[in-house]
Design a protein around this motif. Structure first.
Motif: not given
Length: 398
Positions: A50-57, A178-182, A212-214
């Protein structure tokens, strides 16, 4: 928040034949190809906090976009599982899946997909229409989202009046409304000019700090990945090659493929103080006697020493000159002769933001944790070594 295990996708074959091909041997790609299909994603596993900025490259054809479309089942997996907040997405009913897509997960694509005949405010509000929300409430939410992306005063404009970067801000506002979680972002900045792209990266980082979005962010640009990602998953030919932080990947590339990528990366952005620091080799406690500290300083051939409180925080710096004066004046504790002649940064600070601060004091740059405890130092030589991207080749001798 998101847990992916063994995710696999075969295109061009019915699911039954695809699964049989996958089970025929170790070389799954060859087996699928022999059956007439394409193995686009092969046994991918990762988790996102939760709250991570995860990059797929990865480059085109690496499978990165297919992976993110399987997370909310825009593409159905051939095998493997995706869990969202502990719930198996593959087992969701049609109603649960609509709920996931409409309220909890939003997507931002490379192409803006704005409605040209609608105002910017109406475009930003569009994602709320399926929720049965009143028009006034939708527009109010859209105004908040537009303010978050710096377009508070442009809601009545039309997309045709905007530059590419501003249109992408509208696309981001539509997702945020839309105030999403992700947030799932598929190469959202790749079509933008370099300066606009950098500005959008800054905007995203600022929003992430505030909201602090995921975020799952897909890119083919390692510099972009290093700049924004908490962790980066590098893909090639549908498989995960390496997963780690930017400094991990730069400092310890998993293979030649990753090494080729990092050879061109802006290392001053990818490496942090924590990745280049070393343990403080010479410190003194605040209640030590000046004479004792001066004797140790001479053995260490240093010009200054960090003086540490009992809780590990930095009180200041004592130089050889100040220690000598303190001894002459009869001072009994080092705390009586400290000065504020040092600079400190956090372990997450990129080299680009502190390299100009090294070498200007009698002590190396201090690295401190969130509680201001001294956890390391960065000598100027370490910074210069870390920035260097070229490696010396040793010539062969007959």
């Amino acid at each position: 928040m998101i847990d992916v295990r063994g995710l696999t996708k075969v295109f061009g074959l019915p699911d039954g034949r695809a699964r049989r091909a996958l089970d025929t041997g170790a070389d799954r790609a060859s087996a699928v190809r022999a059956a007439g299909g394409v193995l686009a994603v092969n046994d991918v596993s990762f988790s996102v906090e939760p709250g991570e900025l995860f990059v797929i490259m990865g480059l085109s054809g690496s499978g990165k976009s297919t992976v993110i479309r399987m997370i909310n089942r825009l593409v159905e997996p051939t095998a493997g599982t995706v869990s969202y907040d502990g719930v198996d997405v593959g087992g969701m009913s049609a109603e649960q899946l609509r709920e996931l897509r409409n309220k909890r997960v939003s997507m931002v694509f490379q192409h803006f997909a704005l409605f040209p005949h609608r105002t910017v405010r109406e475009n930003a509000a569009y994602g709320l229409k399926t929720r049965g929300m009143s028009k006034r409430e939708r527009l109010d939410r859209a105004d908040v989202a537009l303010e978050q992306v710096g377009l508070a005063d442009r809601g009545d404009a039309y997309p045709s009046e905007f530059s590419g970067g501003m249109r992408q801000r509208v696309g981001l506002a539509r997702a945020l409304a839309t105030d999403p979680d992700v947030l799932i972002m598929d190469e959202p900045f790749s079509a933008l000019d370099p300066l606009i792209r950098r500005a959008m990266q800054e905007q995203l980082l600022q929003l992430q700090q505030e909201l602090g979005k995921t975020i799952l962010f897909v890119t083919h640009d390692l510099n972009e990945a290093m700049r924004i990602g908490d962790r980066i998953m590098v893909m090639k030919d549908g498989e995960v090659i390496q997963l780690g932080t930017g400094p991990d990947i730069i400092g310890n590339p998993a293979n030649d493929y990753v090494q080729d990528f990092v050879s061109d990366v802006d290392r001053t952005r990818g490496l942090t103080a924590g990745s280049v620091m070393q343990s403080p080799w010479f410190t003194a406690t605040a209640d030590e006697e000046p004479a004792s500290v001066l004797a140790r300083m001479r053995k260490a051939r240093g010009d200054g020493v960090y003086v540490i409180e009992t809780d590990g925080t930095i009180l200041g710096v004592a130089t050889g000159e100040q220690l000598t004066l303190a001894i002459r004046d009869g001072a009994s504790h080092v705390r009586d002769c400290v000065v504020d002649d040092y600079t400190a940064v956090s372990d997450e600070t990129p080299i680009a933001e502190f390299c100009h601060l090294t070498g200007g004091h009698v002590v190396p740059l201090a690295v401190v944790d969130s509680d201001k405890h001294l956890i390391g130092v960065v000598p100027r030589a370490h910074v210069l070594e870390a920035i260097a991207t070229a490696t010396e080749e040793v010539p062969e001798h007959a």
